[in-house]
Design a protein around this motif. Structure first.
Motif, short mmCIF file in Angstrom:
data_model
loop_
_atom_site.label_atom_id
_atom_site.label_comp_id
_atom_site.label_asym_id
_atom_site.label_seq_id
_atom_site.Cartn_x
_atom_site.Cartn_y
_atom_site.Cartn_z
N TYR A 172 -17.21 -35.43 3.08
CA TYR A 172 -18.18 -36.35 2.46
C TYR A 172 -19.18 -36.87 3.49
O TYR A 172 -20.38 -36.96 3.21
N PHE A 173 -18.66 -37.22 4.65
CA PHE A 173 -19.53 -37.75 5.71
C PHE A 173 -20.58 -36.71 6.12
O PHE A 173 -21.77 -37.03 6.23
N GLY A 194 -20.47 -30.10 4.28
CA GLY A 194 -19.17 -30.75 4.14
C GLY A 194 -18.06 -29.83 3.70
O GLY A 194 -16.93 -29.91 4.20
N GLU A 195 -18.35 -28.94 2.76
CA GLU A 195 -17.31 -28.04 2.25
C GLU A 195 -16.86 -27.06 3.34
O GLU A 195 -15.68 -26.72 3.44
N VAL A 196 -17.81 -26.62 4.14
CA VAL A 196 -17.48 -25.72 5.25
C VAL A 196 -16.59 -26.44 6.27
O VAL A 196 -15.60 -25.88 6.76
N ILE A 197 -16.93 -27.69 6.56
CA ILE A 197 -16.15 -28.47 7.52
C ILE A 197 -14.74 -28.71 7.01
O ILE A 197 -13.77 -28.65 7.78
N THR A 219 -10.66 -22.36 -3.50
CA THR A 219 -10.26 -23.71 -3.92
C THR A 219 -11.47 -24.63 -4.04
O THR A 219 -11.50 -25.49 -4.91
N ILE A 220 -12.45 -24.45 -3.15
CA ILE A 220 -13.67 -25.26 -3.22
C ILE A 220 -14.44 -24.94 -4.50
O ILE A 220 -14.94 -25.83 -5.19
N PRO A 231 -29.87 -35.12 -0.91
CA PRO A 231 -28.81 -35.22 0.11
C PRO A 231 -28.25 -36.63 0.20
O PRO A 231 -28.99 -37.58 0.47
N GLY A 232 -26.95 -36.75 -0.06
CA GLY A 232 -26.33 -38.06 -0.03
C GLY A 232 -26.77 -38.96 -1.18
O GLY A 232 -26.42 -40.15 -1.21
N GLY A 233 -27.54 -38.42 -2.13
CA GLY A 233 -28.03 -39.22 -3.25
C GLY A 233 -29.12 -40.21 -2.89
O GLY A 233 -29.54 -41.02 -3.72
#
Length: 351
Positions: A91-92, A101-104, A123-124, A275-277
């Motif tokens: 999320y960060f 974020g999903e890669v991290i 799973t993502i 990005p980040g809303g």
């Protein structure tokens, strides 16, 4: 070189989107309006951000547990804590323009839990597929529970489209619209299959197939009822965090939890498009509460930025803490290092 250029262009594009929505949400702000907005924020009850943060933290914990359930059929059982820390760090990182974020998340479990990162991709996809379904469900519930508001919003537009010259409901137009929608669906499906060799078409087709594949992966989950409990719980906590945020602003305290559905639906769209809303979330919340009689300036605007700030600060606080805790929690005790190295690694004279 080409890859670096593409990355730079993506960075510029997503940054431009964020700047555009910030400008859109703040355009037309003169000195008087800034003073009104500042006054509304000064009078806000910031203590209510504490339960908002707790609700968000609980939703992130449930998301980590749900992700762990999706990983288990792969033959791995990562720790709940590592899954949670990975989710928070993801999320960060998603606050950045490139949304890595999903890669991290996958990289973290690959490093600390020895789960192959390529196996985690599925799973993502499954997570995102269920999030899409949940968001559509929220929109559906909003249409049902907030029919009067939606009807008022669409009065003179969509409503008039389905009426005849005498002002009565035209069933011919309604049936025609259904047939047109069905025809467009069949045509789109045929085009996606026929022209799948074209890169953009193939990409769209793969996105649709991945969403379907993600939804079907639930059949491999061991405890399916618990999986759906986690999923429903995540979005219920999102809803509660939004509702509690209403009480922070005096002009929005009268809004109920059913009204929070509309704000949650539109706010979720804002989190997706920017990005980040940033900018988009506040703007859509502001426009949504205006339909409930809340003045968009300054109270709707203040609520939008306050709710966004609650989510932003949760990502920053919990994400930063996760960065610090992750290596420490996974640090092996001293006796394990000695045992792993063994006496064979040392000369006899040193022993």
């Amino acid at each position: 070189m080409k890859k670096k250029l593409l990355t730079a262009l993506q960075y510029i594009l997503f940054s431009a989107i964020a700047v555009f929505f910030i400008w859109l949400s703040l355009k037309g702000m003169d000195g008087q309006k800034w003073a009104q907005l500042k006054g509304a924020l000064d009078r806000a009850n910031y203590w209510l951000l504490i339960p908002v943060l707790l609700f968000l933290l609980a939703s992130h914990w449930l998301r980590a547990l749900r992700w762990r359930q999706l990983i288990e059929p792969l033959g791995y059982t990562p720790s709940r804590v590592n899954c949670f820390l990975g989710v928070m760090i993801g999320y960060f990182v998603n606050l950045g323009p490139l949304r890595l974020g999903e890669v991290i998340k996958c990289t973290i479990l690959a490093r600390y839990e020895k789960v192959p990162a390529d196996k985690l991709v599925g799973t993502i996809v499954a997570e995102r597929a269920f999030d899409v379904v949940c968001l559509l469900t929220v929109f559906g519930l909003t249409l049902i529970l907030q029919y009067n508001v939606i009807h008022a919003m669409m009065a003179g537009k969509l409503d008039m489209f389905f009426r005849n010259a005498q002002g009565q409901t035209s069933w011919i137009k309604i049936i025609g619209a259904v047939f047109v929608a069905a025809a467009l669906f069949l045509i789109a499906r045929r085009l996606l299959n026929r022209f799948s060799h074209i890169a953009p078409v193939r990409k769209i087709r793969n996105i649709i197939l991945n969403i379907w594949h993600g939804l079907t992966t639930v059949k491999d989950v061991k405890n399916k009822p618990l999986f759906f409990v986690y999923t429903i719980g995540i979005w219920c906590l999102y809803l509660l965090s939004t509702w509690f945020g209403f009480f922070a602003i005096e002009a929005t305290r009268h809004l109920g939890i059913q009204d929070a559905l509309s704000v949650l639906a539109m706010g979720s769209v804002g989190m997706i498009v920017s990005p980040g809303g940033i900018g988009a979330y506040a703007l859509l919340v502001q426009e949504t509460v205006a339909f409930y009689g809340v003045p968009d300036l300054p109270f709707g605007q203040a609520l939008g930025w306050l709710l966004w700030f609650g989510q932003f600060i949760s990502f920053v606080l919990f994400g930063t803490a996760s960065f610090i805790l992750l290596p420490r929690i996974n640090q092996r005790p001293h006796y394990e290092i000695i045992e792993h190295e063994g006496p064979a690694n040392h000369p006899a004279k040193d022993l």
